[in-house]
Design an enzyme around this catalytic site. Structure first.
Site, PDB file in Angstrom:
ATOM      1  N   GLU A  55       4.474  -4.477   5.429  1.00  0.00           N
ATOM      2  CA  GLU A  55       3.417  -3.479   5.368  1.00  0.00           C
ATOM      3  C   GLU A  55       2.264  -3.914   4.451  1.00  0.00           C
ATOM      4  O   GLU A  55       1.104  -3.745   4.780  1.00  0.00           O
ATOM      5  CB  GLU A  55       4.028  -2.155   4.867  1.00  0.00           C
ATOM      6  N   ASP A  56       2.595  -4.492   3.305  1.00  0.00           N
ATOM      7  CA  ASP A  56       1.581  -4.691   2.269  1.00  0.00           C
ATOM      8  C   ASP A  56       1.152  -6.130   2.007  1.00  0.00           C
ATOM      9  O   ASP A  56       0.262  -6.362   1.206  1.00  0.00           O
ATOM     10  CB  ASP A  56       2.085  -4.115   0.929  1.00  0.00           C
TER      11      ASP A  56
END
Ligand code: MN
Length: 742
Positions: free
Chosen positions: A89-90
């Site tokens: 996700e990051d």
């Protein structure tokens, strides 16, 4: 890649060492190396990134992994997945990278977690549905998600106020019940307490203070109670531990709200837990009953208050014996009796449950059955996300009953199931043709609600067909799906009927049916398109009772009048709409919106579902027409909005209000004695800040009940008044009602 400072490096290493220490207790040495590998990878991936609190980002995934191992009791794959849960996700790494390094299983768990990540905006309900879809793939995804949420709640302080409310709201609405349903008692309690801390900070502080204040007294009461039990258990050579923990802050607050009682009344109820190591020779159930006998030799049990959750465990897997006995201070005390195994299931839920299930135990557990029911719900392609969420919530909270077929087969059904639910549970045809049933040989209608122990024989007729009203009769997702399926076959017909009904309604109110007006109706009922509107009307799933209010027609309804009083903008909303567009969208959502007292230019409306008054804990909701609606924070509608439309929630605060007053509804109850009513009205009329609108009293069997409608400036005046009313001799109960309809 940014560099890490020495202090950060040390902080990270400390967290990792703690994690490894916890892992060594439960995980094979050989697996430790792969956990180290995951850490090195994630640490590199998140390097240089900080959380809002200023901590290096990697502390978050490490803390989540720590919860996963120490508080939920999951294994190696889950720990690794937790460490990696935010990488895709990051950071720039992809799912493929994870797959290459850690294999398919971990990649699929991380994939599930990635899909649930991020800011959900207005489609949160859709995301919850996604989340539950993963339940049917791998429950570990949900368990790690709960750990993630728990750590985010523990570190919520650094978030801006609107985010705090959004996250706290979601947590209370879905994550805490989910934790409960999965049997994670400790996590559920902590999530609830933390939500309360951010939604009702004052109440949270006050109850925490009272708990600390009474701690010593509490321990004294517990000691007095358990001493004789301890002696007796020792004599019998039983290995045991007795503990008593005060009720959680949230559960105390919740009871105070629901029952309108004081802190002391709830706090004084002791609950004591006896956990013992079971011996091998006899069954655990028998040993629990033996301990029960020892306890009731000392203290008298309350009749009918022995609960046996061992013979039939609770739906979330919970097993124990509960008994309420009369303690030495003349107060009822609840005693819970469990074996060490039962205790681990009670505290850690799902994970422990599967650990003990073991091979050869092919019995379908209550939990498996519940998961199956979730799967059934998910297979219903008709339900939209919000509807699904509601149904899911219902299923989360419903406890279960046990009923029997004519041949004596046992079926577990959600509480409040009807004959019709049971018919569909057995077979679709039995449901579709059901005309009633014989329960314990007595004839009953299809709508009859079942009770535990019923023996049910379904009666059918070939002429019977599913009816629209049945959707209100059944509560299980399975029955609802089957009934809708049956309808789908002649849906065309329903669309025709619905279309006609709508046309008639438009004519009745003299409004032109155009694509614009139609759109308004569709939006009002939150539907996707006109086909859905027609068919819902045709199936009588929707009524047009409040059709007028969609177009802001005049009405004599008191509530609507009041609504207008408090919502000046609605008068000429049509014109205002354009110039006001985007008015609130430019609002700084990071700061609380200040509710000012300015009757001429009121910028917000007070929700009619909960009727907040100045002083209440409130939140603002940005409605789709760019108006700001103020709800009480505890209003069920607000909780739902926080969970489903968290991005539209704005923190709000009152300024002191002194001139405008608000209609408030109080209910009173007490013993009827001469003069009590005049005493009540005298007190109200003496309060110069409060005006009476109407008062109604009724008496029956020596008990009076009163309904007061008052104009009040703020909660301070209201609390003062309630306090004074409570002091009147004979008055037993005073409570403020959400509804203000007379
Ligand atoms: Mn996370």
């Amino acid at each position: 890649m940014a560099l890490q400072s020495e202090a950060d490096k040390r902080l990270i290493q400390d967290h990792f060492n703690d994690l490894i220490k916890a892992c060594r207790k439960n995980i094979k040495e050989a697996d430790i190396a792969s956990i180290e590998k995951a850490f090195e990878f994630a640490n590199k991936a998140h390097a240089g990134v900080k959380r809002r609190s200023g901590e290096p980002y990697i502390i978050h995934p490490l803390s989540v992994a720590q919860i996963v191992i120490s508080e939920i009791g999951l294994g190696t794959k889950s720990v690794i997945s937790a460490i990696l849960h935010d990488v895709v996700e990051d950071t720039d790494y992809t799912l493929e990278d994870i797959r290459d390094l850690f294999g398919d299983k971990i990649a699929s768990i991380v994939d599930g977690l990635t899909k649930l990540a991020g800011d959900f905006d207005s489609s949160q309900a859709e995301n919850f549905k996604k989340m539950l879809l993963t339940l049917s793939d791998d429950v570990r995804v949900i368990l790690i998600k709960l750990a993630d949420r728990l750590h985010n709640m523990r570190t919520l302080d650094s978030m801006p106020p609107n985010k705090k409310l959004k996250i706290a709201g979601e947590t209370l609405y879905i994550y805490a019940p989910l934790a409960h349903r999965l049997g994670l008692y400790a996590i559920k309690t902590e999530l609830e307490d933390l939500s309360l801390k951010y939604e009702h900070p004052d109440a949270f502080e006050k109850i925490s203070f009272q708990l600390r204040d009474k701690e010593e007294h509490y321990h004294y009461l517990v000691d007095q109670f358990i001493k004789p039990i301890e002696t007796k258990l020792k004599e019998e050579g039983i290995k045991f531990a007795i503990s008593a923990r005060p009720k959680s802050i949230f559960s105390i607050w919740n009871k105070m709200q629901k029952k309108g009682v004081s802190f002391d009344e709830i706090y004084d109820l002791l609950a004591v837990r006896i956990v013992f190591s079971a011996k091998d020779e006899t069954s655990e159930k028998r040993q629990c009953f033996e301990v029960l006998a020892l306890v009731t030799d000392i203290y008298k049990p309350k009749p009918d208050r022995i609960r046996d959750w061992i013979t039939i465990p609770k739906a979330n897997g919970y097993e124990a014996l509960h008994v309420t006995v009369m303690g030495p201070q003349g107060k009822w005390v609840e005693v819970q009796i469990r074996t060490a195994r039962m205790d681990e299931i009670a505290e850690r839920g799902f994970a422990a449950h599967y650990k003990y299930k073991g091979e050869g135990d092919s019995r379908e557990s209550e939990l498996d059955r519940w998961l199956n029911r979730i799967r059934e719900m998910l297979q219903n392609p008709e339900s939209d996300a919000l509807e699904f969420l509601d149904e899911f919530k219902l299923n989360l909270f419903s406890s279960e009953i046990v009923v029997f077929t004519p041949k004596g087969h046992m079926k577990t059904m959600p509480k409040n199931s009807t004959v019709l639910d049971f018919a569909y549970e057995i077979h679709t045809d039995l449901g579709n043709k059901c005309i009633g049933a014989k329960i314990n040989h007595k004839l009953v209608p299809p709508s009859q609600v079942l009770t535990s122990g019923d023996q049910i024989e379904i009666l059918t007729s070939d002429k019977q067909k599913p009816m629209a009203s049945w959707l209100n009769t059944v509560i299980t997702a399975k029955a609802k799906t089957k009934i809708r399926d049956a309808f789908k076959q002649d849906q065309k017909q329903h669309i025709e009927i619905g279309k006609k009904e709508l046309e008639q309604t438009f004519r009745k109110y003299n409004i032109t049916l155009s694509s614009q007006t139609l759109k308004k109706v569709i939006e009002y009922y939150k539907l996707a398109n006109k086909e859905q509107l027609y068919s819902q009307l045709g199936l009588s799933l929707l009524s047009l009772d409040d059709f007028e209010s969609i177009f802001h027609k005049k009405s004599d309804n008191l509530l609507v009048k009041y609504w207008k009083l408090t919502f000046n903008r609605s008068k000429n909303k049509e014109e205002l709409n354009d110039e006001n567009a985007g008015k609130f969208s430019s609002l700084d959502r990071k700061k609380p919106f200040i509710l000012e007292e300015d009757p001429e230019h009121k910028e917000y409306a007070l929700a009619k579902c909960c009727n907040p008054i100045p002083g209440d804990d409130v939140i603002g909701y940005l409605a789709s027409d760019d108006s700001l609606v103020i709800h009480k924070t505890k209003c069920p509608e607000a909780i739902k909005l926080m969970a489903s439309h968290g991005d539209k929630i704005i923190a709000a605060k009152w300024t002191p209000f002194k001139t405008v007053s608000y209609l408030t509804h109080l209910q009173l109850r007490g013993f009827d004695r001469v003069g009590v009513v005049s005493e009540i009205t005298a007190i109200i009329s003496k309060e110069h800040n409060i005006n009476m609108r109407s008062v109604k009293f009724e008496t029956h069997d020596g008990i009076f009940e009163g309904e007061l409608f008052l104009y009040i400036h703020n909660t301070l005046d209201l609390t003062n008044l309630i306090f004074k009313l409570m002091k009147i001799k004979g008055v037993d109960y005073v409570d403020r009602m959400e509804e203000i309809q007379e």
